[in-house]
Design a protein around this motif. Sequence first.
Motif, PDB file in Angstrom:
ATOM      1  N   LEU A  94      39.649  30.351  30.688  1.00 32.34           N
ATOM      2  CA  LEU A  94      40.903  30.639  29.989  1.00 32.34           C
ATOM      3  C   LEU A  94      42.102  30.135  30.802  1.00 32.34           C
ATOM      4  N   ASP A  95      42.053  30.364  32.106  1.00 34.82           N
ATOM      5  CA  ASP A  95      43.135  29.866  32.961  1.00 34.82           C
ATOM      6  C   ASP A  95      43.220  28.339  32.915  1.00 34.82           C
TER       7      ASP A  95
ATOM      8  N   ARG B  73      50.305  46.025  39.182  1.00 34.57           N
ATOM      9  CA  ARG B  73      51.329  45.146  38.624  1.00 34.57           C
ATOM     10  C   ARG B  73      51.431  45.324  37.104  1.00 34.57           C
ATOM     11  N   HIS B  74      50.297  45.575  36.466  1.00 36.47           N
ATOM     12  CA  HIS B  74      50.251  45.777  35.024  1.00 36.47           C
ATOM     13  C   HIS B  74      49.355  46.980  34.736  1.00 36.47           C
ATOM     14  N   PRO B  75      49.623  47.715  33.658  1.00 36.14           N
ATOM     15  CA  PRO B  75      48.800  48.890  33.334  1.00 36.14           C
ATOM     16  C   PRO B  75      47.335  48.535  33.149  1.00 36.14           C
TER      17      PRO B  75
ATOM     18  N   ALA C 240      40.116  45.561  37.096  1.00 36.02           N
ATOM     19  CA  ALA C 240      40.919  46.134  38.183  1.00 36.02           C
ATOM     20  C   ALA C 240      41.409  45.053  39.133  1.00 36.02           C
ATOM     21  N   LEU C 241      40.576  44.061  39.410  1.00 43.36           N
ATOM     22  CA  LEU C 241      40.997  42.966  40.280  1.00 43.36           C
ATOM     23  C   LEU C 241      42.084  42.122  39.618  1.00 43.36           C
ATOM     24  N   ILE C 242      41.887  41.791  38.338  1.00 45.61           N
ATOM     25  CA  ILE C 242      42.871  40.978  37.627  1.00 45.61           C
ATOM     26  C   ILE C 242      44.195  41.721  37.506  1.00 45.61           C
ATOM     27  N   ALA C 243      44.142  43.017  37.186  1.00 47.41           N
ATOM     28  CA  ALA C 243      45.368  43.818  37.068  1.00 47.41           C
ATOM     29  C   ALA C 243      46.095  43.926  38.399  1.00 47.41           C
TER      30      ALA C 243
ATOM     31  N   VAL D  59      45.639  34.524  32.986  1.00 46.95           N
ATOM     32  CA  VAL D  59      45.065  35.836  32.649  1.00 46.95           C
ATOM     33  C   VAL D  59      45.678  36.979  33.457  1.00 46.95           C
ATOM     34  N   ASN D  60      46.423  36.654  34.503  1.00 41.79           N
ATOM     35  CA  ASN D  60      47.134  37.693  35.263  1.00 41.79           C
ATOM     36  C   ASN D  60      48.474  38.055  34.624  1.00 41.79           C
TER      37      ASN D  60
END
Length: 395
Positions: free
Chosen positions: A29-30, A161-163, A55-58, A38-39
Amino acid sequence: MSARSKLALALSGGGFSGYLFEIGALAALDDAFEGFNVNHFDFYVGVSAGSAAAALIANGVTPEEILRANLASERPYYFERRDIFVPAMWEGFKSIPRAVQQFSQLAQLYLRNRHDMGLIELLETAQQSLPGGFYTLDPFARYLEATFASKGLSNTFGGLRHPLYIPAIDLDSGQSVIFGEEQWREVPISKAITASSAAPLYFCPVRIGGREYIDAGIGRISCFDLATEKAADLMVIIHPSSQSGLASERMPGSNGDQENGRPRGFLSIADAASRINLEARLGMALDLHQRQHPDKFFVITPCESLIFERSFLSFRDRIHLLRCGYLSVVQMIKKHLARIGPAFARHGISISAAKIEERMKTRIEQLSRLPQVPSGTLASAPPELAGHRHSEMRA
């Protein structure tokens, strides 16, 4: 990106195999997105094993970082068997005193009813003396906690950084809880991941605040409800499906056909039954929500069968799963670009066929540097197979 668009990414379960598939898919996707990655999603949902990747991406970790770590066997994003599959020996030891205490009562009960009581009835009576599962996820929670600390990542929902939302099932009430919601924000992310991943039989329930929690895949499909509750305009769902109408087309002689007739143990049968049940519920939930909210959900599934029935994955297996995730997205984009390109563009996301073609050449080389393995084995499936089978993106 349009200020009106709220974008969500949901990662489903599938065990460690599913986690690797999702990392490959996220990297694709990136490679396809322009001016977005995706981040940048507004919020994330991680279900079961997908919660570890979410959790890692968020936290801002990129798929590229995780992909490279797995290709180079570099910890901490390269999980090993001992990090996850730890026998629940302490559960067994705790069971011994209970078993000794009940043995006399059980023996007397059996002797009085030996003509009517079989093994099943005896085991039902002795339930409290049996362990809660074959493995415990407590060491995995500690490993995740140490990983977050060593990488400077947040192990608290409030520090992301994001919910991030991680569903799990309360074993006593049967209700779904969403870690990351206001009343559950104090639970460490590492603990929430293990609670959402505690598949019955395999893993002991995870105790949090005096309650026991099990795999979120058992209950209601939460990502659809969250998309509606959080007013998402678009939710991309990566679902490492192995069967059902959501899964990809299978060619005759593929791995799925080779499995027919092979003897299976009760754990394998229970696992397969659980997956079939999940696929049926996911399909019904998707159909319902798509009727209510057309064009809100896009589901990405594998272009070929995945490895689900191994507690240990070889390096070749890992590469196959990363490659399968990557190629599934590539094939989906090539097949459906005329439809999904404008759909994503409405939300300010540009998908470039030229960009992914260019990146794919390097990526396939990166994911194909493996010793050859015997023909017909799953791990040896060459990249060209993806041209004969298509992943699905349902919208």
